[in-house]
Design an enzyme around this catalytic site. Structure first.
Site, PDB file in Angstrom:
ATOM      1  N   GLY A  14       0.818  -1.202   0.000  1.00  0.00           N
ATOM      2  CA  GLY A  14       0.000   0.000   0.000  1.00  0.00           C
ATOM      3  C   GLY A  14       0.855   1.256   0.000  1.00  0.00           C
ATOM      4  N   ALA A  25      15.430  11.345  -0.465  1.00  0.00           N
ATOM      5  CA  ALA A  25      16.556  11.319   0.473  1.00  0.00           C
ATOM      6  C   ALA A  25      17.544  10.215   0.120  1.00  0.00           C
ATOM      7  CB  ALA A  25      16.038  11.140   1.898  1.00  0.00           C
ATOM      8  N   ARG A  75       1.105  -5.237  -5.554  1.00  0.00           N
ATOM      9  CA  ARG A  75       1.276  -6.479  -4.795  1.00  0.00           C
ATOM     10  C   ARG A  75       1.411  -7.610  -5.799  1.00  0.00           C
ATOM     11  NH1 ARG A  75      -2.249  -3.452  -1.448  1.00  0.00           N
ATOM     12  NH2 ARG A  75      -1.501  -3.309   0.704  1.00  0.00           N
ATOM     13  N   ASP A 106       5.025  -4.816   6.438  1.00  0.00           N
ATOM     14  CA  ASP A 106       5.470  -6.132   6.888  1.00  0.00           C
ATOM     15  C   ASP A 106       5.612  -7.123   5.729  1.00  0.00           C
ATOM     16  OD1 ASP A 106       5.799  -7.942   9.416  1.00  0.00           O
ATOM     17  OD2 ASP A 106       4.410  -9.037   8.125  1.00  0.00           O
ATOM     18  N   GLY A 107       4.630  -7.170   4.844  1.00  0.00           N
ATOM     19  CA  GLY A 107       4.703  -8.088   3.710  1.00  0.00           C
ATOM     20  C   GLY A 107       5.864  -7.771   2.786  1.00  0.00           C
ATOM     21  N   THR A 128       4.024   2.669   5.859  1.00  0.00           N
ATOM     22  CA  THR A 128       2.641   2.178   5.910  1.00  0.00           C
ATOM     23  C   THR A 128       1.827   3.088   6.812  1.00  0.00           C
ATOM     24  OG1 THR A 128       1.185   0.410   6.730  1.00  0.00           O
ATOM     25  CG2 THR A 128       3.390   0.509   7.670  1.00  0.00           C
ATOM     26  N   ILE A 129       0.627   3.454   6.384  1.00  0.00           N
ATOM     27  CA  ILE A 129      -0.210   4.330   7.206  1.00  0.00           C
ATOM     28  C   ILE A 129      -0.700   3.638   8.470  1.00  0.00           C
ATOM     29  CG2 ILE A 129      -0.952   5.630   5.170  1.00  0.00           C
ATOM     30  CD1 ILE A 129      -3.703   4.237   5.456  1.00  0.00           C
ATOM     31  N   ASP A 130      -0.647   2.309   8.496  1.00  0.00           N
ATOM     32  CA  ASP A 130      -1.247   1.558   9.610  1.00  0.00           C
ATOM     33  C   ASP A 130      -0.420   1.582  10.890  1.00  0.00           C
ATOM     34  OD1 ASP A 130      -3.224   0.802   7.781  1.00  0.00           O
ATOM     35  OD2 ASP A 130      -2.084  -0.960   7.171  1.00  0.00           O
ATOM     36  N   ASP A 132       1.837  -0.475  11.852  1.00  0.00           N
ATOM     37  CA  ASP A 132       1.758  -1.829  12.396  1.00  0.00           C
ATOM     38  C   ASP A 132       3.071  -2.601  12.263  1.00  0.00           C
ATOM     39  OD1 ASP A 132       1.718  -2.091   9.646  1.00  0.00           O
ATOM     40  OD2 ASP A 132       0.017  -3.453   9.572  1.00  0.00           O
ATOM     41  N   ARG A 165     -27.853  12.870  14.883  1.00  0.00           N
ATOM     42  CA  ARG A 165     -27.603  11.477  14.541  1.00  0.00           C
ATOM     43  C   ARG A 165     -26.466  10.869  15.365  1.00  0.00           C
ATOM     44  NH1 ARG A 165     -27.223  12.890   8.201  1.00  0.00           N
ATOM     45  NH2 ARG A 165     -29.431  12.746   7.631  1.00  0.00           N
ATOM     46  N   ARG A 174      -6.187  -1.893   8.912  1.00  0.00           N
ATOM     47  CA  ARG A 174      -6.180  -3.363   8.907  1.00  0.00           C
ATOM     48  C   ARG A 174      -6.514  -3.893  10.300  1.00  0.00           C
ATOM     49  NH1 ARG A 174      -1.336  -6.041   5.744  1.00  0.00           N
ATOM     50  NH2 ARG A 174      -0.122  -5.110   7.416  1.00  0.00           N
TER      51      ARG A 174
END
Length: 323
Positions: A14, A25, A75, A106-107, A128-130, A132, A165, A174
């Site tokens: 991603g 850089a 991917r 990670d992947g 990665t934005i996650d 993780d 609301r 993820r």
């Protein structure tokens, strides 16, 4: 000292805002150290197909301001096979690439590790934005994604108040809840639901919504990480249980895009330069990380075997602030 003369760089998985700053850089630091740089387009897929181009200082002018990745990303299932790996190594050898810098998650790092076992020196940069990646306190793209999510939540909250609301807002991440936690806390969400903490305690959530309504609060904001459950299903449960009109907003891929924040540009630049410095010092098969405000690097297997847990202080604070 390293005998590396040519460094390859690719982005994989991603995309994350700040990847371009890291590429810039890497290129300019490498040139300053007397190295040449080759960019591999389309990640590991492009590596197998020989999508390689020379990069000089002018090629990366101004790209730190841009979102996404100028090298593109993808991917690849084929890359995970022996045939795909053989193609990738052949490309590296034919282009006389002495070491490969992989910017991704990670992947992507597991793919880099597979290459290292076939004799290709690699360095990983967490993009990665996650947020993780277990070995690091920060990943490139996280700050931009959180700010994008926060601004969207603020806007939905205005509309939610106007209509009285309950709004269920799904963010990315993820199976990790950091985007939800930070964006939810920053925007003052009433409930934040995280994969690491959610145990299906619907009664607690519903009662909190009803309590806040009884206290005179005209809207209710629930921020949920995508790895928890189906957000439309949750909104339906809220409507059925409380009688309050509930709407869903799935923020989706807008969190990946946009011009990176200053934080992402700076950390990406530091990590890109640090990766080149690691190679120049003769170290290889490492993952760049930031821990306790310092940039460090770990052996790739050590990094991949680390486990990451949600920051307990941040989570407990989110509960206090939402009450």
């Amino acid at each position: 000292m390293s005998d590396i003369k040519t460094i390859g760089v690719l982005t994989s998985g991603g995309d994350a805002p700040g990847m371009n700053a890291a590429i810039r850089a890497i290129v300019r630091t490498a040139i300053a150290e007397g190295k040449s740089v080759k960019g591999i387009k389309w990640g590991y897929e492009g590596l197998m197909k020989g999508e390689v181009t020379d990069l000089d200082a002018d090629d990366v002018f101004g790209i730190n301001r841009k979102g996404g990745t100028v090298l593109y990303t993808s991917r690849s299932d084929e890359f995970k096979t022996e045939k795909g790996m053989t193609k990738a190594v052949k490309t590296i050898q034919e282009n006389k690439i002495d070491a490969l810098v992989v910017i991704g998650g990670d992947g992507s790092f597991r793919g880099a590790r597979d290459l290292s076992k076939r004799g290709v020196p690699v360095i990983g940069i967490p993009g990665t934005i996650d947020m993780d990646i277990s070995c690091t306190d920060y990943t490139i793209g996280f700050d931009t994604a959180v700010n994008t999510a926060m601004e969207a939540i603020d806007k939905v909250s205005d509309s939610s108040t106007s209509h009285g609301r309950c709004s269920v807002i799904e963010v990315m991440g993820r199976k990790t809840g950091y985007i939800a936690l930070w964006a939810g806390m920053a925007s003052g969400a009433d409930d934040i639901i995280l994969p690491e903490k959610w145990e299906g305690n619907y009664d607690t959530l519903m009662n909190h919504i009803l309590e806040r309504r009884a206290q005179g609060k005209n809207n209710h904001i629930v921020v949920i990480a995508e790895g928890v459950e189906d957000s439309p299903s949750l909104a339906k449960k809220i409507k059925e249980y409380t009688g309050i009109e509930s709407r869903v907003s799935v923020l989706g891929y807008i969190q990946r895009g946009g011009s990176p924040t200053a934080t992402d540009r700076m950390y990406a630049s530091f990590m890109g330069a640090y990766a080149v410095e690691v190679l120049c010092k003769g170290r290889k098969n490492r993952i760049v990380a930031m821990n306790n405000g310092k940039f460090v690097d770990y052996e790739i297997d050590e990094a991949l075997n680390m486990k990451k847990s949600l920051n307990s202080f941040q989570y407990e604070l989110s509960l206090k602030l939402s009450r």
